[in-house]
Design a protein around this motif. Sequence first.
Motif, PDB file in Angstrom:
ATOM      1  N   GLY A   1      -8.119  -6.678   0.579  1.00  0.00           N
ATOM      2  CA  GLY A   1      -7.032  -7.191  -0.253  1.00  0.00           C
ATOM      3  C   GLY A   1      -6.815  -6.442  -1.561  1.00  0.00           C
ATOM      4  N   TYR A   2      -7.426  -5.252  -1.714  1.00  0.00           N
ATOM      5  CA  TYR A   2      -7.262  -4.494  -2.972  1.00  0.00           C
ATOM      6  C   TYR A   2      -7.198  -3.002  -2.661  1.00  0.00           C
ATOM      7  N   TYR A   3      -5.990  -2.430  -2.770  1.00  0.00           N
ATOM      8  CA  TYR A   3      -5.717  -1.021  -2.505  1.00  0.00           C
ATOM      9  C   TYR A   3      -5.189  -0.418  -3.791  1.00  0.00           C
ATOM     10  N   ALA A   4      -5.730   0.718  -4.240  1.00  0.00           N
ATOM     11  CA  ALA A   4      -5.357   1.232  -5.558  1.00  0.00           C
ATOM     12  C   ALA A   4      -5.507   2.745  -5.655  1.00  0.00           C
ATOM     13  N   VAL A   5      -4.905   3.271  -6.715  1.00  0.00           N
ATOM     14  CA  VAL A   5      -5.082   4.659  -7.116  1.00  0.00           C
ATOM     15  C   VAL A   5      -5.313   4.679  -8.627  1.00  0.00           C
TER      16      VAL A   5
ATOM     17  N   MET B   1      -6.862   4.347  -2.088  1.00  0.00           N
ATOM     18  CA  MET B   1      -7.765   3.889  -1.044  1.00  0.00           C
ATOM     19  C   MET B   1      -7.984   2.383  -1.143  1.00  0.00           C
ATOM     20  N   MET B   2      -8.568   1.820  -0.082  1.00  0.00           N
ATOM     21  CA  MET B   2      -8.935   0.416  -0.045  1.00  0.00           C
ATOM     22  C   MET B   2     -10.286   0.295  -0.750  1.00  0.00           C
TER      23      MET B   2
ATOM     24  N   ASN C   1       0.835  -1.201   0.000  1.00  0.00           N
ATOM     25  CA  ASN C   1       0.000   0.000   0.000  1.00  0.00           C
ATOM     26  C   ASN C   1       0.872   1.255   0.000  1.00  0.00           C
ATOM     27  N   ALA C   2       1.971   1.207   0.733  1.00  0.00           N
ATOM     28  CA  ALA C   2       2.881   2.353   0.778  1.00  0.00           C
ATOM     29  C   ALA C   2       3.454   2.653  -0.605  1.00  0.00           C
ATOM     30  N   GLU C   3       3.710   1.619  -1.391  1.00  0.00           N
ATOM     31  CA  GLU C   3       4.217   1.817  -2.759  1.00  0.00           C
ATOM     32  C   GLU C   3       3.135   2.446  -3.644  1.00  0.00           C
ATOM     33  N   VAL C   4       1.886   2.058  -3.459  1.00  0.00           N
ATOM     34  CA  VAL C   4       0.784   2.705  -4.187  1.00  0.00           C
ATOM     35  C   VAL C   4       0.758   4.185  -3.830  1.00  0.00           C
ATOM     36  N   ASP C   5       0.861   4.498  -2.540  1.00  0.00           N
ATOM     37  CA  ASP C   5       0.866   5.895  -2.097  1.00  0.00           C
ATOM     38  C   ASP C   5       2.032   6.666  -2.703  1.00  0.00           C
ATOM     39  N   ARG C   6       3.205   6.052  -2.725  1.00  0.00           N
ATOM     40  CA  ARG C   6       4.391   6.722  -3.284  1.00  0.00           C
ATOM     41  C   ARG C   6       4.194   7.015  -4.760  1.00  0.00           C
TER      42      ARG C   6
ATOM     43  N   GLU D   1      -3.687   2.834 -13.505  1.00  0.00           N
ATOM     44  CA  GLU D   1      -3.978   2.391 -12.145  1.00  0.00           C
ATOM     45  C   GLU D   1      -2.697   1.790 -11.577  1.00  0.00           C
ATOM     46  N   VAL D   2      -2.482   1.994 -10.289  1.00  0.00           N
ATOM     47  CA  VAL D   2      -1.450   1.270  -9.554  1.00  0.00           C
ATOM     48  C   VAL D   2      -2.177   0.614  -8.391  1.00  0.00           C
ATOM     49  N   CYS D   3      -1.985  -0.708  -8.265  1.00  0.00           N
ATOM     50  CA  CYS D   3      -2.722  -1.425  -7.219  1.00  0.00           C
ATOM     51  C   CYS D   3      -1.835  -2.406  -6.469  1.00  0.00           C
ATOM     52  N   HIS D   4      -2.237  -2.663  -5.241  1.00  0.00           N
ATOM     53  CA  HIS D   4      -1.604  -3.711  -4.433  1.00  0.00           C
ATOM     54  C   HIS D   4      -2.707  -4.674  -4.047  1.00  0.00           C
ATOM     55  N   ARG D   5      -2.468  -5.952  -4.353  1.00  0.00           N
ATOM     56  CA  ARG D   5      -3.419  -7.012  -4.002  1.00  0.00           C
ATOM     57  C   ARG D   5      -2.710  -8.014  -3.079  1.00  0.00           C
ATOM     58  N   TRP D   6      -3.457  -8.504  -2.120  1.00  0.00           N
ATOM     59  CA  TRP D   6      -2.917  -9.533  -1.222  1.00  0.00           C
ATOM     60  C   TRP D   6      -4.007 -10.455  -0.774  1.00  0.00           C
TER      61      TRP D   6
END
Length: 123
Positions: A103-107, A98-99, A76-81, A118-123
Amino acid sequence: MLRLYDHIDLRVPSLRDAATFYEALLPALGFPRKVEVEGWLQYQSENETCGAFFGVTESTHHVANENRIAFQAASNAEVDRLADVAKRSGTRLVEGPMMYETGYYAVFFGDPCGNRFEVCHRW
Protein backbone atom coordinates in the motif's frame (compact mmCIF):
# COMPACT_ATOMS: atom_id res chain seq x y z
CA MET A 1 -13.16 21.66 3.35
CA LEU A 2 -10.16 23.65 4.53
CA ARG A 3 -6.97 23.02 2.57
CA LEU A 4 -4.25 21.23 4.49
CA TYR A 5 -1.75 23.91 3.51
CA ASP A 6 -1.86 27.30 1.83
CA HIS A 7 1.57 27.58 0.27
CA ILE A 8 5.17 26.43 0.28
CA ASP A 9 8.04 28.93 0.28
CA LEU A 10 11.28 27.13 -0.50
CA ARG A 11 14.80 28.55 -0.46
CA VAL A 12 17.64 27.66 -2.81
CA PRO A 13 21.16 29.10 -2.90
CA SER A 14 20.86 29.86 -6.64
CA LEU A 15 17.50 30.47 -8.29
CA ARG A 16 19.19 30.39 -11.69
CA ASP A 17 20.58 26.88 -11.03
CA ALA A 18 17.22 25.57 -9.80
CA ALA A 19 14.84 27.27 -12.27
CA THR A 20 14.80 24.60 -15.01
CA PHE A 21 14.06 21.88 -12.45
CA TYR A 22 11.13 23.73 -10.85
CA GLU A 23 9.72 25.00 -14.15
CA ALA A 24 9.33 21.35 -15.22
CA LEU A 25 8.31 19.82 -11.89
CA LEU A 26 5.80 22.28 -10.41
CA PRO A 27 3.27 22.20 -13.27
CA ALA A 28 3.46 18.39 -13.26
CA LEU A 29 2.71 18.38 -9.51
CA GLY A 30 -0.48 20.42 -9.93
CA PHE A 31 0.79 24.01 -9.92
CA PRO A 32 0.22 24.88 -13.61
CA ARG A 33 -0.08 28.68 -13.42
CA LYS A 34 3.18 30.63 -13.37
CA VAL A 35 2.76 33.84 -11.36
CA GLU A 36 5.17 36.73 -11.82
CA VAL A 37 6.52 37.80 -8.42
CA GLU A 38 9.80 39.72 -8.30
CA GLY A 39 12.60 37.59 -6.86
CA TRP A 40 10.51 34.40 -6.92
CA LEU A 41 9.80 31.50 -9.19
CA GLN A 42 6.18 30.87 -8.27
CA TYR A 43 3.52 28.49 -9.57
CA GLN A 44 -0.09 28.33 -8.39
CA SER A 45 -2.95 25.83 -8.57
CA GLU A 46 -5.82 26.36 -11.02
CA ASN A 47 -7.96 28.31 -8.52
CA GLU A 48 -7.24 31.95 -9.42
CA THR A 49 -8.69 33.56 -6.30
CA CYS A 50 -7.23 31.52 -3.45
CA GLY A 51 -5.21 28.70 -4.91
CA ALA A 52 -2.37 26.95 -3.18
CA PHE A 53 1.04 27.96 -4.47
CA PHE A 54 4.65 26.83 -4.41
CA GLY A 55 7.27 29.56 -4.46
CA VAL A 56 11.04 29.27 -4.75
CA THR A 57 13.36 32.15 -3.94
CA GLU A 58 17.08 32.66 -3.62
CA SER A 59 18.83 32.76 -0.29
CA THR A 60 22.54 32.64 -1.06
CA HIS A 61 23.41 31.16 2.33
CA HIS A 62 20.72 28.46 2.25
CA VAL A 63 21.95 25.00 3.10
CA ALA A 64 19.67 22.08 2.30
CA ASN A 65 18.90 19.85 5.29
CA GLU A 66 17.14 16.57 5.89
CA ASN A 67 13.61 17.99 5.60
CA ARG A 68 11.51 16.48 2.83
CA ILE A 69 8.36 17.65 1.07
CA ALA A 70 6.13 14.76 -0.03
CA PHE A 71 3.38 14.97 -2.63
CA GLN A 72 0.56 12.48 -3.00
CA ALA A 73 -0.06 10.78 -6.34
CA ALA A 74 -3.29 9.15 -7.46
CA SER A 75 -1.64 5.95 -8.68
CA ASN A 76 1.64 4.08 -9.05
CA ALA A 77 1.67 5.14 -12.70
CA GLU A 78 1.45 8.79 -11.60
CA VAL A 79 4.45 8.27 -9.29
CA ASP A 80 6.35 6.81 -12.26
CA ARG A 81 5.34 9.73 -14.49
CA LEU A 82 6.48 12.31 -11.93
CA ALA A 83 9.74 10.41 -11.38
CA ASP A 84 10.34 10.70 -15.12
CA VAL A 85 9.58 14.45 -15.04
CA ALA A 86 12.05 14.88 -12.18
CA LYS A 87 14.76 12.91 -14.04
CA ARG A 88 14.24 14.82 -17.28
CA SER A 89 14.49 18.13 -15.39
CA GLY A 90 18.01 17.31 -14.30
CA THR A 91 17.76 15.68 -10.91
CA ARG A 92 19.02 12.36 -9.68
CA LEU A 93 16.50 9.93 -8.24
CA VAL A 94 17.67 8.98 -4.75
CA GLU A 95 15.51 5.88 -4.47
CA GLY A 96 12.62 4.30 -6.32
CA PRO A 97 10.14 4.44 -7.73
CA MET A 98 9.31 1.21 -5.98
CA MET A 99 6.97 -0.54 -3.55
CA TYR A 100 8.26 0.10 -0.03
CA GLU A 101 5.55 -1.84 1.75
CA THR A 102 2.04 -3.03 0.99
CA GLY A 103 0.00 0.00 0.00
CA TYR A 104 2.98 2.41 -0.26
CA TYR A 105 4.71 3.12 -3.60
CA ALA A 106 7.10 6.08 -3.82
CA VAL A 107 10.05 7.83 -5.38
CA PHE A 108 12.59 10.04 -3.61
CA PHE A 109 14.66 12.74 -5.30
CA GLY A 110 16.29 16.10 -4.72
CA ASP A 111 16.44 19.42 -6.49
CA PRO A 112 19.75 20.68 -7.93
CA CYS A 113 20.43 22.46 -4.62
CA GLY A 114 19.89 19.44 -2.34
CA ASN A 115 16.31 20.04 -1.15
CA ARG A 116 14.49 16.70 -0.78
CA PHE A 117 11.19 15.55 -2.27
CA GLU A 118 9.01 12.48 -2.39
CA VAL A 119 6.02 11.52 -4.51
CA CYS A 120 3.99 8.65 -3.11
CA HIS A 121 0.82 6.68 -3.70
CA ARG A 122 -0.87 5.09 -0.71
CA TRP A 123 -3.88 2.79 -0.76
